[in-house]
Write a protein that holds these residues in place. Structure first.
Motif, mmCIF file in Angstrom:
data_model
loop_
_atom_site.group_PDB
_atom_site.id
_atom_site.type_symbol
_atom_site.label_atom_id
_atom_site.label_comp_id
_atom_site.label_asym_id
_atom_site.label_seq_id
_atom_site.Cartn_x
_atom_site.Cartn_y
_atom_site.Cartn_z
ATOM 1 N N LEU A 75 0.833 -1.209 0.000
ATOM 2 C CA LEU A 75 0.000 0.000 0.000
ATOM 3 C C LEU A 75 0.871 1.263 0.000
ATOM 4 C CD1 LEU A 75 -2.868 -0.971 2.494
ATOM 5 C CD2 LEU A 75 -3.097 -0.512 0.043
ATOM 6 N N ASN A 76 1.950 1.182 0.791
ATOM 7 C CA ASN A 76 2.853 2.336 0.842
ATOM 8 C C ASN A 76 3.437 2.634 -0.542
ATOM 9 O OD1 ASN A 76 2.395 2.639 3.566
ATOM 10 N ND2 ASN A 76 4.236 1.516 4.191
ATOM 11 N N LYS A 77 3.847 1.545 -1.225
ATOM 12 C CA LYS A 77 4.395 1.723 -2.561
ATOM 13 C C LYS A 77 3.355 2.302 -3.516
ATOM 14 C CE LYS A 77 7.789 -1.983 -2.171
ATOM 15 N NZ LYS A 77 8.229 -3.313 -2.686
ATOM 16 N N ILE A 78 2.127 1.794 -3.391
ATOM 17 C CA ILE A 78 1.055 2.298 -4.262
ATOM 18 C C ILE A 78 0.794 3.772 -3.987
ATOM 19 C CG2 ILE A 78 -1.407 2.123 -4.785
ATOM 20 C CD1 ILE A 78 -1.141 -0.913 -4.299
ATOM 21 N N MET A 79 0.770 4.123 -2.703
ATOM 22 C CA MET A 79 0.531 5.517 -2.339
ATOM 23 C C MET A 79 1.643 6.420 -2.856
ATOM 24 S SD MET A 79 -2.371 5.636 -0.804
ATOM 25 C CE MET A 79 -2.316 7.257 -0.085
ATOM 26 N N LEU A 80 2.897 5.903 -2.772
ATOM 27 C CA LEU A 80 4.022 6.687 -3.302
ATOM 28 C C LEU A 80 3.886 6.893 -4.812
ATOM 29 C CD1 LEU A 80 7.046 5.185 -1.311
ATOM 30 C CD2 LEU A 80 6.140 7.514 -1.155
ATOM 31 N N GLN A 81 3.479 5.813 -5.478
ATOM 32 C CA GLN A 81 3.287 5.915 -6.929
ATOM 33 C C GLN A 81 2.164 6.880 -7.275
ATOM 34 O OE1 GLN A 81 2.706 1.933 -8.298
ATOM 35 N NE2 GLN A 81 4.891 1.367 -8.092
ATOM 36 N N LEU A 82 1.085 6.800 -6.484
ATOM 37 C CA LEU A 82 -0.032 7.713 -6.737
ATOM 38 C C LEU A 82 0.383 9.155 -6.504
ATOM 39 C CD1 LEU A 82 -3.028 5.737 -5.159
ATOM 40 C CD2 LEU A 82 -2.550 6.119 -7.599
ATOM 41 N N ALA A 83 1.181 9.372 -5.430
ATOM 42 C CA ALA A 83 1.652 10.733 -5.156
ATOM 43 C C ALA A 83 2.521 11.237 -6.302
ATOM 44 C CB ALA A 83 2.421 10.756 -3.835
ATOM 45 N N THR A 84 3.357 10.318 -6.816
ATOM 46 C CA THR A 84 4.203 10.688 -7.953
ATOM 47 C C THR A 84 3.354 10.980 -9.182
ATOM 48 O OG1 THR A 84 5.951 9.266 -7.077
ATOM 49 C CG2 THR A 84 6.142 9.953 -9.378
ATOM 50 N N PHE A 85 2.328 10.132 -9.380
ATOM 51 C CA PHE A 85 1.440 10.354 -10.535
ATOM 52 C C PHE A 85 0.720 11.696 -10.443
ATOM 53 C CE2 PHE A 85 0.941 5.520 -11.124
ATOM 54 C CZ PHE A 85 2.098 5.499 -11.897
ATOM 55 N N ALA A 86 0.377 12.107 -9.212
ATOM 56 C CA ALA A 86 -0.294 13.407 -9.042
ATOM 57 C C ALA A 86 0.639 14.541 -9.476
ATOM 58 C CB ALA A 86 -0.715 13.589 -7.588
ATOM 59 N N SER A 87 1.907 14.398 -9.076
ATOM 60 C CA SER A 87 2.883 15.416 -9.501
ATOM 61 C C SER A 87 3.088 15.392 -11.003
ATOM 62 C CB SER A 87 4.205 15.160 -8.761
ATOM 63 O OG SER A 87 5.189 16.072 -9.207
ATOM 64 N N VAL A 88 3.145 14.148 -11.538
ATOM 65 C CA VAL A 88 3.316 14.022 -12.996
ATOM 66 C C VAL A 88 2.116 14.613 -13.734
ATOM 67 C CG1 VAL A 88 3.468 12.371 -14.903
ATOM 68 C CG2 VAL A 88 4.848 12.045 -12.839
ATOM 69 N N ALA A 89 0.923 14.358 -13.196
ATOM 70 C CA ALA A 89 -0.284 14.887 -13.831
ATOM 71 C C ALA A 89 -0.254 16.412 -13.861
ATOM 72 C CB ALA A 89 -1.526 14.395 -13.075
ATOM 73 N N GLU A 90 0.232 17.000 -12.761
ATOM 74 C CA GLU A 90 0.346 18.465 -12.732
ATOM 75 C C GLU A 90 1.363 18.948 -13.758
ATOM 76 O OE1 GLU A 90 -0.726 22.215 -11.608
ATOM 77 O OE2 GLU A 90 -1.625 20.303 -10.993
ATOM 78 N N ASP A 91 2.475 18.190 -13.839
ATOM 79 C CA ASP A 91 3.486 18.549 -14.845
ATOM 80 C C ASP A 91 2.932 18.409 -16.264
ATOM 81 O OD1 ASP A 91 5.253 19.055 -12.825
ATOM 82 O OD2 ASP A 91 6.250 17.086 -12.939
ATOM 83 N N VAL A 92 2.130 17.360 -16.449
ATOM 84 C CA VAL A 92 1.526 17.155 -17.777
ATOM 85 C C VAL A 92 0.609 18.316 -18.135
ATOM 86 C CG1 VAL A 92 -0.092 15.719 -19.083
ATOM 87 C CG2 VAL A 92 1.728 14.645 -17.764
ATOM 88 N N LYS A 93 -0.154 18.794 -17.171
ATOM 89 C CA LYS A 93 -1.020 19.951 -17.425
ATOM 90 C C LYS A 93 -0.197 21.164 -17.860
ATOM 91 C CE LYS A 93 -4.742 18.680 -14.200
ATOM 92 N NZ LYS A 93 -5.470 19.084 -12.968
ATOM 93 N N ILE A 94 0.918 21.355 -17.115
ATOM 94 C CA ILE A 94 1.781 22.501 -17.463
ATOM 95 C C ILE A 94 2.359 22.327 -18.864
ATOM 96 C CG2 ILE A 94 3.901 23.720 -16.855
ATOM 97 C CD1 ILE A 94 3.323 22.982 -13.912
ATOM 98 N N ILE A 95 2.821 21.091 -19.143
ATOM 99 C CA ILE A 95 3.389 20.822 -20.475
ATOM 100 C C ILE A 95 2.332 21.012 -21.553
ATOM 101 C CG2 ILE A 95 4.326 19.009 -21.961
ATOM 102 C CD1 ILE A 95 5.710 17.879 -19.446
ATOM 103 N N LYS A 96 1.109 20.533 -21.278
ATOM 104 C CA LYS A 96 0.014 20.681 -22.250
ATOM 105 C C LYS A 96 -0.267 22.150 -22.528
ATOM 106 C CE LYS A 96 -4.707 19.149 -23.173
ATOM 107 N NZ LYS A 96 -5.873 18.406 -22.630
#
Length: 308
Positions: A75-96
């Motif tokens: 679960l910890n690993k999944i949460m870390l991945q999700l947290a990373t994905f949230a940051s990536v999603a924000e970066d993707v918005k900026i890139i878009k």
């Protein structure tokens, strides 16, 4: 310093579970430091992964502690991945957003490039036209020079029957016909009044010089004979003409102003380049280096280059 309830490592900042009151570092809590800070007042209700999954309840059906630990790690690993994905999603918005701006800039640059290409094509078309005109310029210059020469020849031809006499002092109430009659008598040449079209003094560019006398004869051959005899006669001077003063006068073809300037320059060049003869006959300017040299006719400024 706090001890992480999951891995036992020491940390200065981390999360606190609102249920079990245990301290966790950010790696084991399944949330990033930035994400935890964004919770604000919701920090007071944050629960660790164990409390969220109800692992604190006891019972016969409860998983073994080792299994719970493995599940917690996953679960910890999944949460870390999700947290990373949230940051990536924000970066993707900026890139878009940046890509959208870049696309607009590219489209604008494309429009400007098309406009620039149109202007370049228009300029190229104009250059082609200018080149065509430039190719025609030498031909047009040649035609203009020919027309100018024709006009000069016609102007000179209109004076073919004229005699110009220079050096005769101007007198009040003078009789120009009597002056011409005395000159022809000195030359043993007879000119009747009916042979003369007109006699007149003509103005010159220099106000200080005497106005020359122009005699227009009806017959060109009569005029040529008169000029030839006058040039050979050594007695043509003002004393013999009855003026009572010493001095010479000159009987010549009546040249146009252009040909007079051409004659002046021809004489100057002939002197510089050791040409022995420069003369005018039948209103034509001629030069010759020696008695045996060919005659050079001077009709234009270009012909002056032959006097070298």
């Amino acid at each position: 310093m706090y001890t992480c309830a999951s891995c036992g490592s020491l940390h200065s900042e981390g999360t606190i579970c609102s249920a079990c009151k245990q301290h966790y570092d950010f790696s084991c809590s399944g949330v990033t430091e930035a994400g935890y800070r964004k919770l604000g007042d919701r920090k007071n209700t944050w629960k660790c992964p164990k409390c969220k999954s109800g692992s604190s309840q006891s019972g016969a059906l409860s998983p073994q502690p080792s299994q719970l630990d493995r599940m917690q790690d996953q679960l910890n690993k999944i949460m870390l991945q999700l947290a990373t994905f949230a940051s990536v999603a924000e970066d993707v918005k900026i890139i878009k957003r940046d890509v959208g701006s870049l696309k607009e800039s590219v489209e604008m640059a494309h429009e400007r490039l098309n406009s620039f290409c149109d202007k370049v094509n228009a300029i190229e078309a104009q250059v082609v036209e200018v080149q065509k005109v430039a190719e025609e310029v030498p031909v047009l210059k040649e035609e203009i020079n020919k027309l100018k020469q024709e006009l000069r020849d016609r102007d000179q031809w209109a004076r073919a029957n004229n005699v110009e006499i220079r050096g005769i002092p101007l007198k009040k109430n003078e009789n120009l016909y009597e002056i011409i009659n005395r000159i022809t008598s000195l030359c043993n040449f007879s000119v009747r009044k009916e042979d003369i079209n007109y006699i007149a003094r003509i103005p010159t560019r220099s106000a200080a010089s005497e106005k020359p006398i122009v005699v227009s004869l009806n017959n060109r051959y009569t005029k040529d004979e008169f000029v030839a005899l006058a040039r050979k006669n050594k007695e043509l001077n003002l004393l013999n003409l009855g003026f009572g003063t010493a001095g010479s006068f000159y009987v010549n073809d009546h040249l146009t102003q252009f040909n007079k300037e051409l004659l002046r320059r021809a004489k100057s060049l002939a002197k510089e380049n050791n040409f022995q003869y420069v003369w005018v006959k039948y209103c034509k300017i001629m030069v010759r280096r020696t008695d045996s040299s060919p005659i050079i006719f001077i009709k234009s400024e270009k012909d002056l280059q032959k006097i070298t």
